[in-house]
Design a protein around this motif. Structure first.
Motif, PDB file in Angstrom:
ATOM      1  N   GLY A 189       0.811  -1.216   0.000  1.00  0.00           N
ATOM      2  CA  GLY A 189       0.000   0.000   0.000  1.00  0.00           C
ATOM      3  C   GLY A 189       0.840   1.260   0.000  1.00  0.00           C
ATOM      4  N   ALA A 190       1.918   1.233   0.787  1.00  0.00           N
ATOM      5  CA  ALA A 190       2.789   2.407   0.866  1.00  0.00           C
ATOM      6  C   ALA A 190       3.570   2.635  -0.418  1.00  0.00           C
ATOM      7  CB  ALA A 190       3.749   2.251   2.048  1.00  0.00           C
ATOM      8  N   ALA A 191       4.036   1.550  -1.037  1.00  0.00           N
ATOM      9  CA  ALA A 191       4.900   1.675  -2.215  1.00  0.00           C
ATOM     10  C   ALA A 191       4.127   1.893  -3.508  1.00  0.00           C
ATOM     11  CB  ALA A 191       5.784   0.436  -2.345  1.00  0.00           C
ATOM     12  N   PHE A 192       2.947   1.259  -3.630  1.00  0.00           N
ATOM     13  CA  PHE A 192       2.244   1.255  -4.919  1.00  0.00           C
ATOM     14  C   PHE A 192       0.831   1.837  -4.870  1.00  0.00           C
ATOM     15  CE2 PHE A 192       4.933  -2.631  -4.564  1.00  0.00           C
ATOM     16  CZ  PHE A 192       5.972  -2.195  -5.367  1.00  0.00           C
ATOM     17  N   GLY A 193       0.368   2.207  -3.661  1.00  0.00           N
ATOM     18  CA  GLY A 193      -0.987   2.713  -3.558  1.00  0.00           C
ATOM     19  C   GLY A 193      -2.032   1.642  -3.747  1.00  0.00           C
ATOM     20  N   ASP A 194      -1.639   0.396  -3.618  1.00  0.00           N
ATOM     21  CA  ASP A 194      -2.530  -0.746  -3.808  1.00  0.00           C
ATOM     22  C   ASP A 194      -2.024  -1.862  -2.893  1.00  0.00           C
ATOM     23  OD1 ASP A 194      -3.980  -2.946  -4.614  1.00  0.00           O
ATOM     24  OD2 ASP A 194      -3.480  -2.791  -6.746  1.00  0.00           O
ATOM     25  N   ASP A 195      -2.826  -2.246  -1.894  1.00  0.00           N
ATOM     26  CA  ASP A 195      -2.345  -3.235  -0.927  1.00  0.00           C
ATOM     27  C   ASP A 195      -2.750  -4.666  -1.267  1.00  0.00           C
ATOM     28  OD1 ASP A 195      -5.016  -3.317  -0.278  1.00  0.00           O
ATOM     29  OD2 ASP A 195      -4.729  -2.953   1.876  1.00  0.00           O
ATOM     30  N   ALA A 196      -3.243  -4.882  -2.495  1.00  0.00           N
ATOM     31  CA  ALA A 196      -3.626  -6.249  -2.899  1.00  0.00           C
ATOM     32  C   ALA A 196      -2.380  -7.140  -2.967  1.00  0.00           C
ATOM     33  CB  ALA A 196      -4.322  -6.230  -4.253  1.00  0.00           C
ATOM     34  N   VAL A 197      -2.492  -8.334  -2.370  1.00  0.00           N
ATOM     35  CA  VAL A 197      -1.387  -9.297  -2.389  1.00  0.00           C
ATOM     36  C   VAL A 197      -1.918 -10.676  -2.768  1.00  0.00           C
ATOM     37  CG1 VAL A 197      -0.020  -8.061  -0.656  1.00  0.00           C
ATOM     38  CG2 VAL A 197      -1.633  -9.826   0.085  1.00  0.00           C
ATOM     39  N   TYR A 198      -1.012 -11.524  -3.230  1.00  0.00           N
ATOM     40  CA  TYR A 198      -1.371 -12.907  -3.556  1.00  0.00           C
ATOM     41  C   TYR A 198      -0.295 -13.832  -3.004  1.00  0.00           C
ATOM     42  CZ  TYR A 198       1.948 -12.288  -7.445  1.00  0.00           C
ATOM     43  OH  TYR A 198       3.065 -12.040  -8.210  1.00  0.00           O
ATOM     44  N   ILE A 199      -0.564 -15.126  -3.009  1.00  0.00           N
ATOM     45  CA  ILE A 199       0.333 -16.111  -2.407  1.00  0.00           C
ATOM     46  C   ILE A 199       0.798 -17.110  -3.451  1.00  0.00           C
ATOM     47  CG2 ILE A 199       0.480 -18.033  -0.760  1.00  0.00           C
ATOM     48  CD1 ILE A 199      -1.299 -16.585   1.100  1.00  0.00           C
ATOM     49  N   GLU A 200       2.079 -17.448  -3.382  1.00  0.00           N
ATOM     50  CA  GLU A 200       2.652 -18.477  -4.250  1.00  0.00           C
ATOM     51  C   GLU A 200       3.514 -19.423  -3.429  1.00  0.00           C
ATOM     52  OE1 GLU A 200       3.174 -16.222  -8.554  1.00  0.00           O
ATOM     53  OE2 GLU A 200       4.908 -16.455  -7.246  1.00  0.00           O
ATOM     54  N   LYS A 201       3.737 -20.600  -3.966  1.00  0.00           N
ATOM     55  CA  LYS A 201       4.688 -21.539  -3.377  1.00  0.00           C
ATOM     56  C   LYS A 201       6.071 -20.909  -3.416  1.00  0.00           C
ATOM     57  CE  LYS A 201       6.307 -25.581  -1.973  1.00  0.00           C
ATOM     58  NZ  LYS A 201       6.019 -26.092  -0.623  1.00  0.00           N
ATOM     59  N   TYR A 202       6.795 -20.999  -2.311  1.00  0.00           N
ATOM     60  CA  TYR A 202       8.150 -20.442  -2.258  1.00  0.00           C
ATOM     61  C   TYR A 202       9.145 -21.542  -2.589  1.00  0.00           C
ATOM     62  CZ  TYR A 202      12.337 -18.148  -0.415  1.00  0.00           C
ATOM     63  OH  TYR A 202      13.589 -17.596  -0.280  1.00  0.00           O
ATOM     64  N   LEU A 203       9.913 -21.333  -3.628  1.00  0.00           N
ATOM     65  CA  LEU A 203      10.914 -22.307  -4.047  1.00  0.00           C
ATOM     66  C   LEU A 203      12.209 -22.030  -3.298  1.00  0.00           C
ATOM     67  CD1 LEU A 203      10.162 -22.237  -7.884  1.00  0.00           C
ATOM     68  CD2 LEU A 203       9.233 -23.769  -6.149  1.00  0.00           C
ATOM     69  N   GLU A 204      12.835 -23.084  -2.776  1.00  0.00           N
ATOM     70  CA  GLU A 204      13.975 -22.927  -1.867  1.00  0.00           C
ATOM     71  C   GLU A 204      15.272 -22.502  -2.569  1.00  0.00           C
ATOM     72  OE1 GLU A 204      13.793 -22.902   1.265  1.00  0.00           O
ATOM     73  OE2 GLU A 204      12.143 -24.156   1.934  1.00  0.00           O
ATOM     74  N   LYS A 205      15.590 -23.140  -3.718  1.00  0.00           N
ATOM     75  CA  LYS A 205      16.874 -22.847  -4.394  1.00  0.00           C
ATOM     76  C   LYS A 205      16.677 -22.718  -5.901  1.00  0.00           C
ATOM     77  CE  LYS A 205      20.714 -24.570  -3.128  1.00  0.00           C
ATOM     78  NZ  LYS A 205      21.870 -25.475  -2.873  1.00  0.00           N
ATOM     79  N   PRO A 206      15.812 -21.806  -6.326  1.00  0.00           N
ATOM     80  CA  PRO A 206      15.567 -21.675  -7.765  1.00  0.00           C
ATOM     81  C   PRO A 206      16.600 -20.800  -8.458  1.00  0.00           C
ATOM     82  CG  PRO A 206      14.227 -20.101  -6.609  1.00  0.00           C
ATOM     83  CD  PRO A 206      15.002 -20.865  -5.552  1.00  0.00           C
ATOM     84  N   ARG A 207      16.641 -20.907  -9.751  1.00  0.00           N
ATOM     85  CA  ARG A 207      17.371 -19.954 -10.588  1.00  0.00           C
ATOM     86  C   ARG A 207      16.351 -19.033 -11.236  1.00  0.00           C
ATOM     87  NH1 ARG A 207      22.901 -22.497 -11.729  1.00  0.00           N
ATOM     88  NH2 ARG A 207      23.311 -20.672 -13.019  1.00  0.00           N
ATOM     89  N   HIS A 208      16.817 -17.839 -11.593  1.00  0.00           N
ATOM     90  CA  HIS A 208      15.959 -16.863 -12.270  1.00  0.00           C
ATOM     91  C   HIS A 208      16.302 -16.924 -13.757  1.00  0.00           C
ATOM     92  CE1 HIS A 208      13.943 -12.679 -12.172  1.00  0.00           C
ATOM     93  NE2 HIS A 208      14.050 -13.058 -13.445  1.00  0.00           N
TER      94      HIS A 208
END
Length: 447
Positions: A189-208
């Motif tokens: 909300g502070a950074a983008f004026g929109d506090d909407a969030v979503y959830i994803e699985k967190y990958l432990e050791k991924p590459r980008h």
């Protein structure tokens, strides 16, 4: 083809676009703030227009002033570079309303991919593999717990309108989730004026891994291979490679084909980058950037294709210059982002460059808009140049990079050059054995 292109950016990317325009015989206009009046791209452009004082919101983000500059100079197209207004759908729409071509995708496509939730839905519809997670924004803690239980911990909470690591929090257990959710929403909300969030699985050791794509806006799409951008600090890329040392030819072809087909089906026009997390042989979509990337030169090095030329050609209605079968990958390339920062604390280091000497020789390219005597202003991003090295294979590329880093001299300010001199000699980097967490762990150990 366009008669005159206005470059709505600064620094090395403005100079990069200016060079492409000159090679195509197109007149150039650059806009600049009062802080950039002595910048190299201002000196080399056919015309320049001062559009305001140093703060970005009063100059490089001032749409009214940029449109006025187009009208004053007769520019029939605008290249936005990266950052600033490059992914601003409103800017693209306003230019279109003034019959000025935005060298990039449509405002609608920018909007779709700028909303992380809608982008994920669109990617899934187009057949792009996505990270398991919520179908949309999370409404409350109860829903967050339900989704997290379904996909399994750890999970990551992300801002829908986010970027640059803001509004992102990891929860390893249900006990962590409440605080992570509230913190992410507050930051978003502070950074983008929109506090909407979503959830994803967190990958432990991924590459980008990111795939460079191009569409002609009329149902054709191609890919130019992938880049590995796993060496990051605070979600900001530091070192990029093409092709990725983690992928084999079959994986490269498979994910590239999926992305090219998706871009064609979307009717997308211009350059774009589809970004993934990659772990255990699987790709998971995270976002799409609807612009030219900072790291595009490594793709140019291994394909021999000028991506800015291609952007201008597509935007002018000339279509793609190549078919997929025409695109060949030759050797290996690495880019190091040289920032005006302390190499350990990463504190910005503005000031006057007293001596600037770039490396040369076969396979060496330096994209930079600075020079000896140039005063780096404190108002903007700290990137002062990019060192791009190409070799016949990764081993030759690494040896050439080591030599080029030794030749690179920037005096008068602190830069991140010492960090890269350390990295190029590290066994993990030499073996290509790293993930998105590697650099921060390395820096935390103070090696």
């Amino acid at each position: 083809m366009f008669q005159k292109i206005l470059i709505a950016n600064r620094g090395e990317i403005a100079l990069r676009v200016l060079r492409a325009c000159k090679e195509l015989g197109i007149q150039t206009v650059v806009v600049h703030s009062t802080a950039d009046s002595d910048a190299m791209h201002v000196r080399l452009a056919d015309e320049s227009v001062c559009i305001g004082p140093p703060p970005s919101r009063e100059s490089y983000l001032n749409i009214h002033q940029i449109v006025a500059a187009c009208e004053i100079t007769g520019a029939d197209a605008v290249h936005p570079g990266y950052g600033f207004l490059s992914e601003n759908a409103k800017f693209a729409d306003i230019l279109a309303a003034h019959n000025i071509t935005f060298i990039g995708p449509s405002g609608d496509h920018i909007r779709i991919m700028g909303d992380k939730i809608e982008a994920k839905r669109t990617a899934k519809r187009l057949g792009i593999p996505v990270v398991p997670g919520s179908d949309g924004a999370i409404s409350d803690e109860k829903e967050a717990k339900r989704v997290a239980a379904e996909i399994g911990y750890p999970v990551i909470i992300k801002a829908s309108a986010g970027g640059g690591g803001r509004g992102m929090k990891v929860a390893h257990t249900e006990a962590d989730l409440e605080v992570a959710l509230q913190t992410a929403k507050s930051e978003a909300g502070a950074a983008f004026g929109d506090d909407a969030v979503y959830i994803e699985k967190y990958l432990e050791k991924p590459r980008h891994i990111e795939v460079q794509v191009f569409g002609d806006g009329a149902g054709r799409g191609v890919h130019f291979g992938e880049r590995d951008c796993s060496l990051q600090r605070r979600h900001q890329k530091v070192w990029e490679e093409a092709n990725s040392p983690a992928l084999n030819a079959e994986e490269r072809s498979r994910i590239g084909g999926i992305c090219a087909t998706a871009i064609a089906d979307l009717g997308y026009s211009g350059a774009g980058t589809i970004e993934f997390l990659y772990e255990n042989g699987e790709f998971y979509f995270i976002e799409m950037n609807t612009r030219l990337q900072v790291e595009h030169p490594v793709t140019e090095a291994i394909t021999g294709i000028d991506l800015v030329h291609e952007q201008i050609r597509v935007a002018s209605g000339g279509g793609l210059s190549v078919r997929q079968e025409d695109i060949k990958f030759n050797g290996h390339a690495i880019e190091c982002r040289i920032n005006a920062e302390d190499p350990r604390t990463f504190t910005p280091s503005p000031g006057t460059i007293t001596h600037f000497h770039t490396p040369g020789g076969l396979g060496i390219r330096v994209d930079s808009g600075v020079y000896s005597g140039y005063k780096i202003p404190p108002y903007y991003d700290s990137l002062i140049g990019k060192l791009i090295v190409h070799g016949r294979n990764r081993v030759e590329c690494m040896m050439r990079l080591r030599r080029a880093l030794d030749e690179f001299v920037v005096d008068g300010i602190k830069t991140t050059l010492p960090l890269f001199r350390d990295l190029v000699g590290n066994p993990d980097i030499a073996n290509g054995d790293y993930d998105i967490h590697w650099l921060e762990k390395y820096l935390a150990k103070g090696e």
